[in-house]
Scaffold this motif. Sequence first.
Motif, PDB file in Angstrom:
ATOM      1  N   ARG A 238       9.036 -22.621  -0.062  1.00  7.83           N
ATOM      2  CA  ARG A 238       7.749 -22.450  -0.757  1.00  7.83           C
ATOM      3  C   ARG A 238       6.745 -21.748   0.139  1.00  7.83           C
ATOM      4  N   SER A 239       6.780 -22.061   1.434  1.00  9.42           N
ATOM      5  CA  SER A 239       5.869 -21.393   2.363  1.00  9.42           C
ATOM      6  C   SER A 239       6.410 -21.557   3.776  1.00  9.42           C
ATOM      7  N   ALA A 240       6.004 -20.627   4.646  1.00  6.38           N
ATOM      8  CA  ALA A 240       6.437 -20.700   6.037  1.00  6.38           C
ATOM      9  C   ALA A 240       5.742 -21.848   6.757  1.00  6.38           C
ATOM     10  N   ASP A 241       4.539 -22.207   6.283  1.00  6.92           N
ATOM     11  CA  ASP A 241       3.782 -23.286   6.943  1.00  6.92           C
ATOM     12  C   ASP A 241       4.375 -24.663   6.663  1.00  6.92           C
ATOM     13  N   GLU A 242       4.979 -24.777   5.493  1.00  2.06           N
ATOM     14  CA  GLU A 242       5.569 -26.067   5.121  1.00  2.06           C
ATOM     15  C   GLU A 242       7.026 -25.856   4.772  1.00  2.06           C
ATOM     16  N   PRO A 243       7.863 -25.614   5.789  1.00  7.83           N
ATOM     17  CA  PRO A 243       9.265 -25.317   5.494  1.00  7.83           C
ATOM     18  C   PRO A 243       9.985 -26.533   4.890  1.00  7.83           C
ATOM     19  N   THR A 244      11.080 -26.262   4.222  1.00  6.09           N
ATOM     20  CA  THR A 244      11.791 -27.278   3.436  1.00  6.09           C
ATOM     21  C   THR A 244      13.034 -27.763   4.188  1.00  6.09           C
ATOM     22  N   ALA A 245      13.319 -29.060   4.102  1.00  5.27           N
ATOM     23  CA  ALA A 245      14.537 -29.619   4.723  1.00  5.27           C
ATOM     24  C   ALA A 245      15.755 -29.151   3.914  1.00  5.27           C
ATOM     25  N   CYS A 246      16.568 -28.308   4.521  1.00  2.00           N
ATOM     26  CA  CYS A 246      17.737 -27.766   3.802  1.00  2.00           C
ATOM     27  C   CYS A 246      19.046 -28.377   4.287  1.00  2.00           C
ATOM     28  N   MET A 247      19.041 -28.955   5.477  1.00  2.63           N
ATOM     29  CA  MET A 247      20.242 -29.650   5.986  1.00  2.63           C
ATOM     30  C   MET A 247      19.755 -30.882   6.748  1.00  2.63           C
ATOM     31  N   SER A 248      20.591 -31.922   6.790  1.00  2.00           N
ATOM     32  CA  SER A 248      20.233 -33.065   7.630  1.00  2.00           C
ATOM     33  C   SER A 248      21.437 -33.505   8.463  1.00  2.00           C
ATOM     34  N   PHE A 249      21.142 -34.068   9.630  1.00  2.00           N
ATOM     35  CA  PHE A 249      22.159 -34.480  10.605  1.00  2.00           C
ATOM     36  C   PHE A 249      21.892 -35.949  10.902  1.00  2.00           C
ATOM     37  N   ASN A 250      22.776 -36.811  10.419  1.00  2.00           N
ATOM     38  CA  ASN A 250      22.446 -38.238  10.376  1.00  2.00           C
ATOM     39  C   ASN A 250      23.418 -39.113  11.162  1.00  2.00           C
ATOM     40  N   CYS A 251      22.859 -40.033  11.959  1.00  2.00           N
ATOM     41  CA  CYS A 251      23.658 -41.089  12.589  1.00  2.00           C
ATOM     42  C   CYS A 251      23.329 -42.387  11.867  1.00  2.00           C
ATOM     43  N   HIS A 252      24.352 -43.037  11.285  1.00  2.00           N
ATOM     44  CA  HIS A 252      24.090 -44.302  10.579  1.00  2.00           C
ATOM     45  C   HIS A 252      24.348 -45.500  11.476  1.00  2.00           C
ATOM     46  N   ARG A 253      24.782 -45.231  12.696  1.00  2.00           N
ATOM     47  CA  ARG A 253      25.229 -46.273  13.629  1.00  2.00           C
ATOM     48  C   ARG A 253      26.271 -47.165  12.932  1.00  2.00           C
ATOM     49  N   ASP A 254      26.094 -48.522  12.984  1.00  2.00           N
ATOM     50  CA  ASP A 254      27.152 -49.365  12.411  1.00  2.00           C
ATOM     51  C   ASP A 254      26.833 -49.809  10.973  1.00  2.00           C
ATOM     52  N   HIS A 255      25.830 -49.156  10.335  1.00  2.00           N
ATOM     53  CA  HIS A 255      25.387 -49.608   9.000  1.00  2.00           C
ATOM     54  C   HIS A 255      26.542 -49.674   7.998  1.00  2.00           C
ATOM     55  N   PHE A 256      27.258 -48.560   7.817  1.00  2.00           N
ATOM     56  CA  PHE A 256      28.358 -48.552   6.836  1.00  2.00           C
ATOM     57  C   PHE A 256      29.587 -49.284   7.388  1.00  2.00           C
ATOM     58  N   GLY A 257      29.767 -49.219   8.696  1.00  2.00           N
ATOM     59  CA  GLY A 257      30.882 -49.935   9.314  1.00  2.00           C
ATOM     60  C   GLY A 257      30.792 -51.426   9.031  1.00  2.00           C
ATOM     61  N   GLU A 258      29.580 -51.978   9.191  1.00  2.00           N
ATOM     62  CA  GLU A 258      29.352 -53.402   8.927  1.00  2.00           C
ATOM     63  C   GLU A 258      29.508 -53.705   7.439  1.00  2.00           C
ATOM     64  N   ALA A 259      28.921 -52.847   6.604  1.00  2.00           N
ATOM     65  CA  ALA A 259      28.955 -53.102   5.152  1.00  2.00           C
ATOM     66  C   ALA A 259      30.381 -53.119   4.621  1.00  2.00           C
ATOM     67  N   TRP A 260      31.231 -52.270   5.176  1.00  2.00           N
ATOM     68  CA  TRP A 260      32.581 -52.116   4.622  1.00  2.00           C
ATOM     69  C   TRP A 260      33.686 -52.666   5.516  1.00  2.00           C
ATOM     70  N   GLY A 261      33.316 -53.279   6.640  1.00  2.00           N
ATOM     71  CA  GLY A 261      34.339 -53.815   7.541  1.00  2.00           C
ATOM     72  C   GLY A 261      35.196 -52.707   8.146  1.00  2.00           C
ATOM     73  N   LEU A 262      34.576 -51.559   8.407  1.00  2.00           N
ATOM     74  CA  LEU A 262      35.295 -50.445   9.038  1.00  2.00           C
ATOM     75  C   LEU A 262      35.481 -50.759  10.524  1.00  2.00           C
ATOM     76  N   ARG A 263      36.730 -50.666  10.990  1.00  2.00           N
ATOM     77  CA  ARG A 263      37.017 -51.012  12.384  1.00  2.00           C
ATOM     78  C   ARG A 263      37.736 -49.872  13.105  1.00  2.00           C
ATOM     79  N   CYS A 264      37.452 -49.742  14.395  1.00  2.00           N
ATOM     80  CA  CYS A 264      38.248 -48.836  15.226  1.00  2.00           C
ATOM     81  C   CYS A 264      39.515 -49.585  15.647  1.00  2.00           C
ATOM     82  N   GLU A 265      40.460 -48.874  16.275  1.00  2.00           N
ATOM     83  CA  GLU A 265      41.731 -49.516  16.652  1.00  2.00           C
ATOM     84  C   GLU A 265      41.532 -50.647  17.654  1.00  2.00           C
TER      85      GLU A 265
END
Length: 309
Positions: A238-265
């Motif tokens: 919309r404007s150069a002064d207020e650029p738009t978020a077009c991609m995001s790079f997210n770390c969820h830490r253990d949020h989904f791991g805990e919710a779903w019981g995801l485990r490493c070996e």
Amino acid sequence: MNDAATIGLEVPTRTAGLLEALFRRSGVDGLHARTDRFERVVEGLQTLITQHREKDVEVLRFPPVMSRRNLEKSGYLHSFPHLLGAVCCLHGDETAIRAAVDRPDEKGGWVASLAATDLVLSPAACYPVYPLAAERGPVAGKGLIFDVACDCFRHEPSLNIDRMQSFRMREYVFVGAPGQVNAFRARWIERAQGIAEQLGLSHQLAGASDPFFGRVGKIMAVSQMEQELKLEMLIPVRSADEPTACMSFNCHRDHFGEAWGLRCEDGTVAHTGCVAFGIDRLALALFAQHGLDLVKWPRTVRTALSLNP
Ligand code: AMP
Ligand code: ZN
């Protein structure tokens, strides 16, 4: 005319031109039919993102709806209840459904009889992948990577061209040890900057937070910022002064791991992270940057998007 008024006029005119050329109106804010011109760029973007895919990645394409139970279990209602859309239907036998359809508007109409189903509209492409990964047992040493996509819904009607209620999201998702998630995100931040350069898009990376709900949400957002769990690539639409978020790079830490019981070996809780491409916003950014006439776009950009004959 003073400066503020000039600026105020400029921005809507610019986006009005994009809206007219690229979309057809649906009568609802943030919901558009997309023209062939727009879709050619969308297809080019999807192909380009595929070309940058790492090795040993599992590809899954999800429907625009997902299991309500699974989204509840992911904690979505705690964080973003205001954005969620649910699929509701008329239930019951023929008599009940006929009575609902025939109910006059002043008594609430047919809508008053709607009741929930076991489906919600997917608010992001990665939610359905965590239960799938968890079902497979411990995550192998090198981690898991998925390439996922779906049409997403968020209840945020807006007149801004870059804020849609229905939009397409493509994501790469990593499941594994914390250090592996960080390395995955770092690789993708670098790669995504390369993609933006290939596309001739001016861009900047910024710390960000999700639009968490309510007063507790404000605290969650501050903590997310402080820990740099979310970064966004901002590109002018919309404007150069207020650029738009077009991609995001997210770390969820253990949020989904805990919710779903995801485990490493080794038995520790798996961490997850994702890189999300807002496909419609990226396409809009390309038109905002290079103009409406695809033939006039720089040759390198046309090549990157497979637009050359
Ligand atoms: P998020 O999960 O909020 O980080 O969203 C991932 C990406 O989806 C964002 O970086 C945007 O490019 C895109 N996106 C999010 N919300 C919308 C929206 N309302 N309209 C269009 N694109 C969106
Ligand atoms: Zn995600």
